[in-house]
Write a protein that holds these residues in place. Structure first.
Motif, PDB file in Angstrom:
ATOM      1  N   MET A  44       0.808  -1.214   0.000  1.00 18.02           N
ATOM      2  CA  MET A  44       0.000   0.000   0.000  1.00 18.02           C
ATOM      3  C   MET A  44       0.844   1.269   0.000  1.00 18.02           C
ATOM      4  SD  MET A  44      -3.144  -0.827   2.625  1.00 18.02           S
ATOM      5  CE  MET A  44      -3.827   0.810   2.426  1.00 18.02           C
ATOM      6  N   MET A  45       1.870   1.296   0.850  1.00 15.24           N
ATOM      7  CA  MET A  45       2.593   2.545   1.112  1.00 15.24           C
ATOM      8  C   MET A  45       4.026   2.561   0.603  1.00 15.24           C
ATOM      9  SD  MET A  45       0.112   4.022   2.662  1.00 15.24           S
ATOM     10  CE  MET A  45       0.963   5.517   3.126  1.00 15.24           C
ATOM     11  N   GLY A  46       4.613   1.390   0.357  1.00 12.97           N
ATOM     12  CA  GLY A  46       5.994   1.346  -0.083  1.00 12.97           C
ATOM     13  C   GLY A  46       6.923   0.870   1.029  1.00 12.97           C
TER      14      GLY A  46
ATOM     15  N   SER B 158       7.650   5.736   8.931  1.00 14.72           N
ATOM     16  CA  SER B 158       7.553   6.416   7.636  1.00 14.72           C
ATOM     17  C   SER B 158       7.681   5.415   6.496  1.00 14.72           C
ATOM     18  CB  SER B 158       8.656   7.472   7.501  1.00 14.72           C
ATOM     19  OG  SER B 158       8.532   8.437   8.526  1.00 14.72           O
ATOM     20  N   ARG B 159       6.741   5.491   5.562  1.00 14.11           N
ATOM     21  CA  ARG B 159       6.766   4.666   4.353  1.00 14.11           C
ATOM     22  C   ARG B 159       6.387   5.540   3.169  1.00 14.11           C
ATOM     23  NH1 ARG B 159       6.671  -0.961   4.512  1.00 14.11           N
ATOM     24  NH2 ARG B 159       6.476  -1.902   6.579  1.00 14.11           N
ATOM     25  N   GLY B 160       7.103   5.355   2.045  1.00 17.24           N
ATOM     26  CA  GLY B 160       6.762   6.112   0.842  1.00 17.24           C
ATOM     27  C   GLY B 160       6.741   7.604   1.125  1.00 17.24           C
ATOM     28  N   ARG B 161       5.604   8.243   0.859  1.00 21.18           N
ATOM     29  CA  ARG B 161       5.466   9.683   1.084  1.00 21.18           C
ATOM     30  C   ARG B 161       4.755   9.978   2.398  1.00 21.18           C
ATOM     31  NH1 ARG B 161       2.749  11.825  -4.327  1.00 21.18           N
ATOM     32  NH2 ARG B 161       2.867  13.774  -3.148  1.00 21.18           N
ATOM     33  N   ALA B 162       4.437   8.940   3.188  1.00 20.24           N
ATOM     34  CA  ALA B 162       3.696   9.117   4.432  1.00 20.24           C
ATOM     35  C   ALA B 162       4.634   9.013   5.637  1.00 20.24           C
ATOM     36  CB  ALA B 162       2.589   8.072   4.543  1.00 20.24           C
ATOM     37  N   LEU B 163       4.546   9.993   6.547  1.00 19.90           N
ATOM     38  CA  LEU B 163       5.342   9.961   7.774  1.00 19.90           C
ATOM     39  C   LEU B 163       4.722   9.027   8.805  1.00 19.90           C
ATOM     40  CD1 LEU B 163       6.165  13.770   8.071  1.00 19.90           C
ATOM     41  CD2 LEU B 163       7.655  11.936   7.244  1.00 19.90           C
ATOM     42  N   GLY B 164       3.437   8.801   8.691  1.00 26.39           N
ATOM     43  CA  GLY B 164       2.700   7.889   9.542  1.00 26.39           C
ATOM     44  C   GLY B 164       1.337   7.672   8.908  1.00 26.39           C
TER      45      GLY B 164
ATOM     46  N   GLY C  73       1.370  18.702   7.427  1.00 27.44           N
ATOM     47  CA  GLY C  73       1.109  17.287   7.199  1.00 27.44           C
ATOM     48  C   GLY C  73      -0.341  16.975   6.894  1.00 27.44           C
ATOM     49  N   ALA C  74      -1.235  17.953   7.157  1.00 21.11           N
ATOM     50  CA  ALA C  74      -2.661  17.726   6.922  1.00 21.11           C
ATOM     51  C   ALA C  74      -3.126  18.235   5.568  1.00 21.11           C
ATOM     52  CB  ALA C  74      -3.481  18.392   8.026  1.00 21.11           C
ATOM     53  N   ALA C  75      -2.211  18.736   4.753  1.00 21.67           N
ATOM     54  CA  ALA C  75      -2.602  19.337   3.467  1.00 21.67           C
ATOM     55  C   ALA C  75      -3.373  18.354   2.590  1.00 21.67           C
ATOM     56  CB  ALA C  75      -1.363  19.854   2.739  1.00 21.67           C
ATOM     57  N   ASN C  76      -2.887  17.120   2.515  1.00 20.87           N
ATOM     58  CA  ASN C  76      -3.566  16.114   1.688  1.00 20.87           C
ATOM     59  C   ASN C  76      -4.927  15.743   2.266  1.00 20.87           C
ATOM     60  OD1 ASN C  76      -3.592  14.229  -0.538  1.00 20.87           O
ATOM     61  ND2 ASN C  76      -3.278  12.603   0.960  1.00 20.87           N
ATOM     62  N   ASP C  77      -5.039  15.727   3.591  1.00 20.91           N
ATOM     63  CA  ASP C  77      -6.328  15.451   4.240  1.00 20.91           C
ATOM     64  C   ASP C  77      -7.354  16.510   3.872  1.00 20.91           C
ATOM     65  OD1 ASP C  77      -5.228  13.245   5.503  1.00 20.91           O
ATOM     66  OD2 ASP C  77      -4.659  14.369   7.292  1.00 20.91           O
ATOM     67  N   PHE C  78      -6.944  17.775   3.899  1.00 16.69           N
ATOM     68  CA  PHE C  78      -7.865  18.868   3.572  1.00 16.69           C
ATOM     69  C   PHE C  78      -8.298  18.812   2.108  1.00 16.69           C
ATOM     70  CE2 PHE C  78      -5.730  21.475   7.115  1.00 16.69           C
ATOM     71  CZ  PHE C  78      -6.591  20.946   8.051  1.00 16.69           C
ATOM     72  N   GLU C  79      -7.358  18.438   1.249  1.00 17.82           N
ATOM     73  CA  GLU C  79      -7.687  18.321  -0.174  1.00 17.82           C
ATOM     74  C   GLU C  79      -8.753  17.248  -0.396  1.00 17.82           C
ATOM     75  OE1 GLU C  79      -5.382  17.227  -4.354  1.00 17.82           O
ATOM     76  OE2 GLU C  79      -4.228  17.938  -2.630  1.00 17.82           O
ATOM     77  N   LYS C  80      -8.618  16.127   0.292  1.00 22.92           N
ATOM     78  CA  LYS C  80      -9.606  15.057   0.175  1.00 22.92           C
ATOM     79  C   LYS C  80     -10.942  15.471   0.782  1.00 22.92           C
ATOM     80  CE  LYS C  80      -6.287  11.224   0.234  1.00 22.92           C
ATOM     81  NZ  LYS C  80      -5.795  10.048   1.004  1.00 22.92           N
ATOM     82  N   ALA C  81     -10.900  16.217   1.891  1.00 20.93           N
ATOM     83  CA  ALA C  81     -12.134  16.686   2.527  1.00 20.93           C
ATOM     84  C   ALA C  81     -12.892  17.628   1.602  1.00 20.93           C
ATOM     85  CB  ALA C  81     -11.809  17.377   3.852  1.00 20.93           C
ATOM     86  N   MET C  82     -12.174  18.509   0.917  1.00 16.65           N
ATOM     87  CA  MET C  82     -12.817  19.419  -0.040  1.00 16.65           C
ATOM     88  C   MET C  82     -13.447  18.638  -1.186  1.00 16.65           C
ATOM     89  SD  MET C  82     -12.633  22.537   1.004  1.00 16.65           S
ATOM     90  CE  MET C  82     -12.904  23.525  -0.474  1.00 16.65           C
ATOM     91  N   HIS C  83     -12.763  17.595  -1.627  1.00 17.14           N
ATOM     92  CA  HIS C  83     -13.303  16.767  -2.713  1.00 17.14           C
ATOM     93  C   HIS C  83     -14.606  16.095  -2.278  1.00 17.14           C
ATOM     94  CE1 HIS C  83     -13.432  14.043  -6.122  1.00 17.14           C
ATOM     95  NE2 HIS C  83     -13.548  13.027  -5.276  1.00 17.14           N
TER      96      HIS C  83
END
Length: 497
Positions: free
Chosen positions: A313-315, A356-362, A404-414
């Motif tokens: 999943m994460m690398g 940390s895996r891939g682009r995720a710190l956790g 670190g929450a930037a991607n979370d906010f992008e998904k929430a907006m979607h």
């Protein structure tokens, strides 16, 4: 013989010119260019490298439909179509036109190539495999030549092997069959597609060799309408991601030759691999076996599979390690996701880690109880709550948020956009084309703020629990979903006592 004669004449000419003191450089340059072009066009005349395989070929797996898991609908539809190829006399007697083309459409790694090979086995057919990219060249007319050669080669190979059927499998057919007129500066694309249409139209029920073209694509929207009309690609078979039962079947196939430990639960593993393709599931089984080998284990146990799921999943795990303060922030962030994940869908959290895996710190791995195909407004709002919970725990506990929450906010907006454009917001049914951007933004913001209130209340009610789980994460780096739920249940009983 002709080539050697030409070389001899050329050498004699060079000696003659050199003897008379003439500068040979322009002649050698022109000769070199001519030789290069001659070889290039000779190769083009030969055509692309098509992979030929037949039933029983030792270099090709003997694929049967029983070897392919998770695609029962696609297999049934394909088998029904292949019966028309097998029952040639009945088809001819009833005046049914021959089946010319089958299109397999679906995401990468879902088994389209395997289905095509199984189809060739089922009808005892010669199998020729190629890719759409092999037909397109800078030279005009080369692609069309390759298409003609491909069909001729299929018929010749079938006759040579005493077969009545030949399957031509074209992977990435969207490269070859893209909508015409999109490449104005390069008409080679259109000429190649036109030749494919001509070959398809030329297939007849009276042919000695039944040629069936099987195409595979994950970009149906880019294909030319002329290619998809009845009489060419007559059947479109959807090859989708497997559901939970399909994943269980695929995992059983790929673990059949592997020694499994007593604690390995294939059904539970199928649940934890939500939206995995067949290729990912094969990789999962392979990675788990590799991890068992590294540990000199004679069997593959549950821990190996758990680690393999995260890797697929994460690398791979990263060498870099955040500092102490960053790890603490990451831990609070992930516990926030897990807390709301359990609140909106009990039993969904599978694992929490700050490795940390891939682009995720956790990350927190969530597994839904069942596969779903429709989403309600309550489900979408709950997902928004889970997404924003990580940053809100940071804010409540540490006093501020992080990038670190930037991607979370992008998904929430979607998800907010999904609510609005599905007619589930206070605006009712709206049009994407006419809805003002400021109104869209205000509506989505209002939805998110409503969920923020719920999340903030949940965080305040579980502050001590969050701190205790973070301490464990900082010490052990990961917590299983089962342990997290036990501690959450104990915390709930303590609060109500």
């Amino acid at each position: 013989m002709v080539k050697e004669f030409g070389i001899g004449i050329g050498l004699a000419g060079v000696i003659f010119l050199a003897f008379h003191g003439i500068n040979l450089f322009p002649f050698l340059l022109l000769g070199g260019i001519a030789y290069y072009l001659f070889n290039s066009f000779s190769k083009e005349k030969v055509g692309g490298n098509f992979v030929v395989a037949k039933k029983g070929d030792s270099n090709t797996p003997n694929i049967n439909f029983s070897d392919i898991g998770g695609q029962d609908s696609a297999k049934n539809e394909l088998l029904e179509a292949l019966e028309f190829v097998k029952a040639k006399q009945e088809v001819k007697k009833l005046g049914i036109r021959p089946l010319k083309g089958l299109l397999l459409s679906g995401p990468p790694g879902t088994g389209k190539t395997l289905l095509a090979k199984a189809a060739a086995n089922y009808i005892d057919s010669v199998f020729i495999s190629t890719s759409g990219s092999q037909f397109i060249e800078m030279y005009a007319g080369v692609g069309a030549k390759r298409v003609r050669k491909l069909f001729n080669e299929a018929r010749d190979k079938a006759k040579k092997d005493g077969k009545n059927n030949a399957i031509i499998f074209i992977d990435e057919i969207d490269v070859l069959g893209a909508k015409r007129g999109q490449n104005n500066s390069h008409m080679e694309y259109d000429q190649t597609l036109n030749q494919l249409l001509v070959e398809l139209d030329g297939i007849s029920v009276d042919d000695k060799v039944n040629v069936l073209v099987v195409g595979a694509t994950n970009r149906m929207d880019t294909l030319d309408d002329a290619l998809l009309r009845p009489g060419r690609f007559d059947r479109i078979v959807k090859v989708d991601l497997p559901d939970r039962e399909g994943r269980e079947h695929i995992l059983k196939i790929h673990t059949n030759n592997k020694p499994l430990g007593e604690g390995v639960d294939i059904r539970k593993l199928a649940k934890e691999t939500f939206r995995f393709s067949g290729a990912q599931l094969e990789s999962l089984a392979n990675e788990a076996a590799i991890m068992a080998m590294r540990e000199d284990s004679e069997v593959i146990n549950s821990d190996h599979f758990r680690e393999a799921v995260d890797k697929v999943m994460m690398g791979e795990k990263l060498d870099r390690r955040p500092n102490k303060d960053e790890l603490k922030r990451i831990a609070y962030h992930e516990v926030g996701h897990a807390l709301l994940g359990e609140r909106v869908n009990q039993g969904s959290v599978s694992n929490i880690t700050i490795t940390s895996r891939g682009r995720a710190l956790g990350y927190v791995r969530h597994n839904p109880e069942d596969d779903f195909y429709l989403q309600t407004i309550d489900y979408l709002k709950d997902q928004i709550a889970v997404l924003i919970a990580g940053s809100m725990v940071e804010e409540e506990v540490l006093g501020n948020r992080s990038t670190g929450a930037a991607n979370d906010f992008e998904k929430a907006m979607h998800l907010g956009k999904q609510i609005v454009f599905s007619g589930m917001s206070k605006l009712g049914v709206v049009s994407k084309d006419t809805l003002p951007k400021n109104m869209l933004y205000e509506t989505i913001t209002e939805i998110i703020k409503e969920e923020e209130k719920k999340v903030r209340e949940e965080i305040k009610n579980n502050r001590d629990f969050i701190d205790s789980v973070v301490d464990t994460l900082l010490e052990e780096e990961s917590i299983s979903g089962d342990e997290f739920r036990l501690r959450l249940e104990y915390n709930k009983k303590s609060r109500t006592a």
